[in-house]
Scaffold this active site. Structure first.
Site, PDB file in Angstrom:
ATOM      1  N   TYR A   1      -0.052   1.841   5.515  1.00 27.85           N
ATOM      2  CA  TYR A   1       0.076   1.321   4.152  1.00 27.85           C
ATOM      3  C   TYR A   1       0.553   2.442   3.223  1.00 27.85           C
ATOM      4  O   TYR A   1       0.043   3.567   3.284  1.00 27.85           O
ATOM      5  CB  TYR A   1      -1.268   0.827   3.620  1.00 27.85           C
ATOM      6  CG  TYR A   1      -1.874  -0.362   4.324  1.00 27.85           C
ATOM      7  CD1 TYR A   1      -1.132  -1.155   5.200  1.00 27.85           C
ATOM      8  CD2 TYR A   1      -3.200  -0.713   4.091  1.00 27.85           C
ATOM      9  CE1 TYR A   1      -1.709  -2.260   5.827  1.00 27.85           C
ATOM     10  CE2 TYR A   1      -3.786  -1.810   4.711  1.00 27.85           C
ATOM     11  CZ  TYR A   1      -3.037  -2.575   5.575  1.00 27.85           C
ATOM     12  OH  TYR A   1      -3.595  -3.648   6.187  1.00 27.85           O
TER      13      TYR A   1
ATOM     14  N   LEU B   1       3.950  -0.297   4.849  1.00 27.94           N
ATOM     15  CA  LEU B   1       3.923  -1.460   3.955  1.00 27.94           C
ATOM     16  C   LEU B   1       3.723  -0.995   2.512  1.00 27.94           C
ATOM     17  O   LEU B   1       2.741  -0.318   2.209  1.00 27.94           O
ATOM     18  CB  LEU B   1       2.785  -2.415   4.339  1.00 27.94           C
ATOM     19  CG  LEU B   1       2.737  -2.894   5.789  1.00 27.94           C
ATOM     20  CD1 LEU B   1       1.756  -4.059   5.930  1.00 27.94           C
ATOM     21  CD2 LEU B   1       4.114  -3.297   6.287  1.00 27.94           C
TER      22      LEU B   1
ATOM     23  N   ARG C   1      -4.258  -4.339 -10.200  1.00 28.26           N
ATOM     24  CA  ARG C   1      -5.391  -3.652 -10.842  1.00 28.26           C
ATOM     25  C   ARG C   1      -5.045  -2.259 -11.363  1.00 28.26           C
ATOM     26  O   ARG C   1      -5.864  -1.632 -12.031  1.00 28.26           O
ATOM     27  CB  ARG C   1      -6.575  -3.581  -9.854  1.00 28.26           C
ATOM     28  CG  ARG C   1      -7.260  -4.926  -9.695  1.00 28.26           C
ATOM     29  CD  ARG C   1      -8.637  -4.757  -9.105  1.00 28.26           C
ATOM     30  NE  ARG C   1      -8.598  -4.559  -7.671  1.00 28.26           N
ATOM     31  CZ  ARG C   1      -9.419  -3.754  -7.007  1.00 28.26           C
ATOM     32  NH1 ARG C   1     -10.318  -3.037  -7.644  1.00 28.26           N
ATOM     33  NH2 ARG C   1      -9.339  -3.659  -5.702  1.00 28.26           N
TER      34      ARG C   1
ATOM     35  N   GLY D   1       3.356  -4.478  -2.070  1.00 26.74           N
ATOM     36  CA  GLY D   1       2.338  -5.096  -2.928  1.00 26.74           C
ATOM     37  C   GLY D   1       2.499  -4.746  -4.404  1.00 26.74           C
ATOM     38  O   GLY D   1       3.141  -3.757  -4.761  1.00 26.74           O
TER      39      GLY D   1
END
Ligand code: UD1
Ligand code: CA
Length: 463
Positions: free
Chosen positions: A98, A6, A13, A9
């Site tokens: 991730y 994944l 930040r 995103g």
């Protein structure tokens, strides 16, 4: 095994225009680290879910073994994995990772996959002092022997009550799932939760409801599961990574003046009894023979160095091959295509590019040697320059064995200095210098008797 990574995103930040997974750790994008690790497991498919950053991520990491699936908009981790489903092989389990968790060890992933076996869902979990923000692993009652109870479900921090928030065992996000079940469970997800997202973690309760075993494994080190959400965390992970690389070098017998002051951005391979002083950076593939020493503050990028060679402080060496027992630096710059023989010396403020210099030749001070072929036992004096560029094309300078190039000499290429030739200091060589002879281009030295220095004219006072 199928692998899904994944990487859709945003990484708000990071405060950056670069997609989060393209930020670099040890010189390589975060996602690149994950893919390198995954490849050591030889999966049959690797699917990367991208979204933020558009095509920047697939462009940066394009490789024939990767399938890319776009997730737009990003509606949660479960929704992200849904985008991979068309690529997955039902006959093999699916490992989910991730792209912003770069330091997971291959051994940890292998252990997780083995723990889950053929039919179970496997979760990688860790116990954290401060579990804030993470999904909590909710278990049933502990067994009589004190073993942890069976996993019941995962509850996200934002959806958890105080009792659940007190649980310190958290979901790292890394899991392995039997693929046909993954398809079915993802199809049944809803976004009825605090974040209005399709949570991948909800499949755990579905597995439990169907009587599918949920197995857990823990990594050898907690840092293996740390993700990057900010530049601060990126810098922390860089130091952790560099320290593990330094420890492995020490373990392999490489001497390091300070394991906290070395950066390896690629691979450093060293023979026996090598030593690296402080603040050196190694990029790409660097190979050192035995007994090589690297002085403080050197940058070595794709360099091979023979046994017994000493690199003194402050050198920048790039795509060069250096023979055995050579002495380089201090303050030497070797640019791509430099190949040096054994027992060569390259001293301070010497720049070399696309140059072969054979055994026992020396350029000890202040020189530019580019596009040159230098023989054995040649001495290149201070201030020597190969004028290799005529403003349009590059030309070759040949200096044959045993030649002596006097100080402050310009070799206007293409030009050849014959074997054993000597060039007098200050020579500007525009034609070949014959072997064995002295060639000088200086004007004859003259002295003018009675010559007087000019004297300053007296100032005429202003009216
Ligand atoms: C997730 C887990 C949580 C776990 C934590 C570990 C869920 C619902 N929660 O929470 O249990 O403790 O990771 O760090 O899975 N991503 C996408 N598309 C999306 C959403 C996320 O690709 O739509 C990617 C992100 O880029 C990131 C990863 O998935 O790499 C995790 O997303 P993130 O939003 O950080 O999940 P958490 O809320 O931290
Ligand atoms: Ca996260």
């Amino acid at each position: 095994m199928n692998v899904v990574v994944l990487a859709a995103g945003l990484g708000k930040r990071m405060r950056s225009d670069v997609p989060k997974v393209l930020h670099r750790l040890a010189g390589r994008p975060l996602l690149g680290h994950v893919l390198d690790t995954v490849r050591t497991l030889s999966p049959s498919r690797i699917v990367v879910i991208h979204g933020h950053g558009g095509e920047a991520v697939p462009t940066a990491l394009a490789a024939p073994d990767l399938a890319w699936a776009k997730q737009e908009p990003q509606l949660g981790t479960g929704h992200a994995v849904m985008q991979a489903l068309p690529h997955l092989d039902d006959a093999a389990p699916t490992l989910i990772l991730y792209g912003d968790v770069p330091l997971t060890r291959a051994g940890t992933l292998r252990a997780l996959v083995e723990t889950a076996g053929a039919g179970a869902l496997g979760l990688l979990t860790v116990d954290l002092q401060d579990p804030t923000g993470y999904g909590r692993i909710v278990r049933g009652a502990a067994a009589a022997d004190g073993a942890r109870g069976p996993v019941r479900r995962i509850v996200e921090h934002k959806d958890a009550d105080d009792a659940t928030r007190a649980i310190r065992e958290v979901n790292t996000g890394i899991m392995v799932v039997p693929t046909p079940m993954l398809r079915r469970w993802l199809g049944a997800l809803s976004n009825d939760n605090a974040q209005r997202e399709y949570y991948l973690t909800d499949i755990v309760a579905m597995a439990v409801a169907e009587g599918v075993t949920v197995a857990t494994a823990q990594p050898a080190h907690d840092w293996e599961t740390l993700g990057v959400n900010s530049k601060t965390q990126l810098a922390e992970l860089e130091r952790i990574h560099q320290r593990t690389v330094a420890d492995a070098l020490l373990e392999a017998g490489v001497g390091l003046a300070d394991p906290s002051r070395i950066d390896v951005r690629g691979r450093l391979v060293a023979g026996r009894d090598c030593f690296v002083d402080v603040n050196c950076v190694f990029e790409g593939e660097v190979v050192l023979g035995d007994r090589v020493s690297i002085g403080a503050n050197c940058v070595l990028s794709n360099v091979t160095i023979g046994s017994g060679t000493e690199v003194l402080p402050m050198c920048h060496l790039e795509s060069a091959v250096i023979g055995a027992d050579a002495r380089i630096g201090p303050f030497a710059r070797l640019r791509p295509g430099t190949v040096l023989g054994e027992h060569t010396h390259v001293g301070n403020f010497v720049e070399m590019k696309n140059t072969r210099m054979a055994a026992r030749s020396k350029a000890n001070h202040l020189a530019y040697v580019g596009d040159a072929k230098v023989g054995e036992r040649v001495n290149i004096g201070a201030g020597t320059i190969t004028c290799n560029y005529d403003g349009a094309n590059k030309h070759v300078t040949v200096i044959e064995d045993d030649a002596f190039i006097g100080s402050d000499t310009q070799l206007v290429a293409p030009v050849t200095v014959g074997a054993g030739a000597t060039l007098g200091a200050g020579t500007t060589l525009t034609r070949d210098a014959p072997a064995g002879q002295l060639t000088v281009t200086r004007v004859k030295q003259t002295s003018v008797p009675g010559w007087k220095r000019p004297v300053k004219a007296p100032k005429v006072p202003k009216e």
